[in-house]
Every structure is written in structure tokens, then in C-alpha cells.
Design a protein around this motif. Sequence first.
Motif, PDB file in Angstrom:
ATOM      1  N   TYR A   1     -44.459 -49.757   5.745  1.00 61.40           N
ATOM      2  CA  TYR A   1     -43.144 -49.823   6.404  1.00 61.40           C
ATOM      3  C   TYR A   1     -41.994 -49.463   5.453  1.00 61.40           C
ATOM      4  CZ  TYR A   1     -39.090 -51.694   8.853  1.00 61.40           C
ATOM      5  OH  TYR A   1     -37.863 -51.847   9.428  1.00 61.40           O
ATOM      6  N   PRO A   2     -41.942 -50.049   4.215  1.00 57.87           N
ATOM      7  CA  PRO A   2     -40.856 -49.652   3.307  1.00 57.87           C
ATOM      8  C   PRO A   2     -40.872 -48.158   2.973  1.00 57.87           C
ATOM      9  CG  PRO A   2     -41.852 -51.693   2.556  1.00 57.87           C
ATOM     10  CD  PRO A   2     -42.718 -51.163   3.653  1.00 57.87           C
TER      11      PRO A   2
ATOM     12  N   VAL B   1     -37.882 -45.497   3.645  1.00 62.26           N
ATOM     13  CA  VAL B   1     -37.321 -44.638   2.585  1.00 62.26           C
ATOM     14  C   VAL B   1     -37.342 -43.190   3.030  1.00 62.26           C
ATOM     15  CG1 VAL B   1     -37.681 -43.760   0.253  1.00 62.26           C
ATOM     16  CG2 VAL B   1     -37.848 -46.205   0.698  1.00 62.26           C
ATOM     17  N   GLY B   2     -38.437 -42.777   3.655  1.00 63.11           N
ATOM     18  CA  GLY B   2     -38.524 -41.399   4.142  1.00 63.11           C
ATOM     19  C   GLY B   2     -37.486 -41.108   5.210  1.00 63.11           C
ATOM     20  N   VAL B   3     -37.319 -42.050   6.146  1.00 66.38           N
ATOM     21  CA  VAL B   3     -36.309 -41.865   7.193  1.00 66.38           C
ATOM     22  C   VAL B   3     -34.910 -41.762   6.581  1.00 66.38           C
ATOM     23  CG1 VAL B   3     -35.185 -42.965   9.172  1.00 66.38           C
ATOM     24  CG2 VAL B   3     -37.676 -42.980   8.984  1.00 66.38           C
ATOM     25  N   GLY B   4     -34.682 -42.542   5.527  1.00 68.69           N
ATOM     26  CA  GLY B   4     -33.377 -42.532   4.878  1.00 68.69           C
ATOM     27  C   GLY B   4     -33.038 -41.225   4.204  1.00 68.69           C
TER      28      GLY B   4
ATOM     29  N   ARG C   1     -25.738 -42.458   3.464  1.00 71.12           N
ATOM     30  CA  ARG C   1     -25.601 -43.873   3.769  1.00 71.12           C
ATOM     31  C   ARG C   1     -26.631 -44.721   3.039  1.00 71.12           C
ATOM     32  NH1 ARG C   1     -24.196 -44.090  10.284  1.00 71.12           N
ATOM     33  NH2 ARG C   1     -22.412 -42.672  10.196  1.00 71.12           N
ATOM     34  N   THR C   2     -27.844 -44.236   2.961  1.00 67.48           N
ATOM     35  CA  THR C   2     -28.871 -45.011   2.274  1.00 67.48           C
ATOM     36  C   THR C   2     -28.645 -45.053   0.770  1.00 67.48           C
ATOM     37  OG1 THR C   2     -30.312 -43.048   2.168  1.00 67.48           O
ATOM     38  CG2 THR C   2     -30.618 -44.559   4.021  1.00 67.48           C
ATOM     39  N   GLU C   3     -27.865 -44.128   0.258  1.00 66.56           N
ATOM     40  CA  GLU C   3     -27.548 -44.114  -1.166  1.00 66.56           C
ATOM     41  C   GLU C   3     -26.336 -44.990  -1.480  1.00 66.56           C
ATOM     42  OE1 GLU C   3     -29.150 -42.587  -3.785  1.00 66.56           O
ATOM     43  OE2 GLU C   3     -30.737 -42.279  -2.304  1.00 66.56           O
TER      44      GLU C   3
END
Length: 301
Positions: A28-29, A33-36, A44-46
Motif C-alpha cells: 500500500y505505501p 508513493v507511485g500515485v504521488g 503536492r506530495t513533495e
Amino acid sequence: MRLPTWLAQHLAAFRAVLVFTALLGLAYPLVMVGVGQLPGLHDRTEGSLVRDAGGTVVGSSLIGQSFTDADGNPVPRYFQPRPSAAGDGYDPTASAASNLGPESVEDILPVPGVVDAEGNPDEGTQSLLTQVCARSRAAGELDGVDGRRPFCTPDGVGAVLRVFHRDGLTGPVTRAVSVNQACPATPFVATFGGVAVECAVPGQDYSGGVITPVRGDAPDRPAVPADAVTASGSGLDPHISPAYASIQVARVARERQTSPDEVRRLVAEHTDGRGLGFLGEPRVNVLELNLALDRELPAGG
């Protein structure tokens, strides 16, 4: 050979732990991370980082920051954010509010000559009311607007008296003290209930008097908006209201030697509407607006 029931149950539980560890602790994590990393989500994820014209990271669009000089004074060519109670101001490691409420109206005045265990002089404690009054007065002076607010004195502290009555809580007034104005200050009102109002002597106990805020003659709708004088719950709010931005336009335009209309244009471009069209209020991102000012309307340009 059939395993004992207790052992079979423990093995089943262990297999479940392994399966859910692999699914929720690893798979799941990694998927998130891949989706981000997908286009539109990467920034946004950064951390929603913001860069200046040279590509240097100067902050995050999600966390406010101060625009002050080395002495802590506002830099006039920049829009100012709302106050912050997070550490020394906008400290992400100390996100917090002041935890002061509407009943915080009486200051603890610093006592001259008194020091703490480390030798630091007594600084007293400002009430929420005095903090609001001082901020409103300072914002008014900085932006050339009326900084008066109800229940505030002209010198920027809470307009609060301790009123002593002959019979405790009732009867004629026998004494009145402006508890937020340390002597030798001149009290904001000369008399109350027929007696002369005294300034406050730091360290003296006035708890026997009744706390009596005095509204004064300030306008019902102060020129300085509420978000200019109160900190957010997190202390990290990156936004101000359009109303607070509006009273700063003339100052910023003057400091940057440009027209107020040009500054208003940038304010409008960096104003976000209500979420989904109805949630919250319109807001202006201060960091992004100030970067746009440096890019399009540099000081002295």
C-alpha cells in the motif's frame, strides 16, 4: 499429524500478520508513493514547495512565514501575514495556538527589577485582548488606516478597569484602576463612577475589584480585519483575507513605486475562492503573492 488447536490458532494468526504486513506495510505505501508521482500530484506530495525566480525553494504554499527585518519589524514592500503563535512565529516544529480565550482581558504587568532563575528580566504576560489591541494599532500605523477597536485604549492595550465597590460587588464605587496601564501611564479614562481612575502599580494585587471592560468610542466595524490581529489555530496559516490584503495595497504600491491597480491585479490573481464554491471564505496566499510582486513589480522598479 494434526496440530494442537492452540498451535494452529497461533500459526493462523502469524500468517495473517505476515499477509497484512505485506499488504498494508509494503504494498500500500509503495502504491501511494507511485500515485504521488503522477502529473498534477507530484508537487503536492513533495510538500507543495514554492520556488523563487531562480528556482530556489523559499517555502511551502501550505505554511505561512514572516516578512520582517532582522529586528522583527514588518518589511513595508511585502504583504504581511496574520500573527502566529507557533514558537517565535510560523515555526512548523511548534505548531500551536495561544490557548487564550475571550475572558483573557487582564495583563500581568512586568515588575521592574524582578528576574527569573536564569537572570532574565520579568516580561509579564499580555492578555489576548491586549495582544489584539496592540496588533490592531500597529497594523493601523503601518497601513495608514484607523487602528482603533472596541475595548482598546489609544496606546494599544485592553481598556479594562478593576472597580472596587463599597459593599464588595455592589454599592458606590470607591476605587477604579486601569489594570493594563502601568504607572506612570495616564489612564484612558479620567474618572469612573465618580472617582478618579488610577494607573496600575506592577505587582500589586487588584483581585478585589470587579473586572470592567470599557468599550470606548471605536467604530463597530474596525478598519483592521480580525485576521490581522488574531493568530490561527495552527499558527501556520499561509493565507490572509482579501479585506486584510486590501488595506495593505496602498503601502505596497508606494514602496514598490507602482500603481495600486497593478498591486490589486496581483492580489486578485492570488486569491482563491471558497472550496467547492461554498466552503470557507476567499483567501490570499501571502508567500505566493509576495513572490509574484518581486517577479513582476520589483521594489524600485
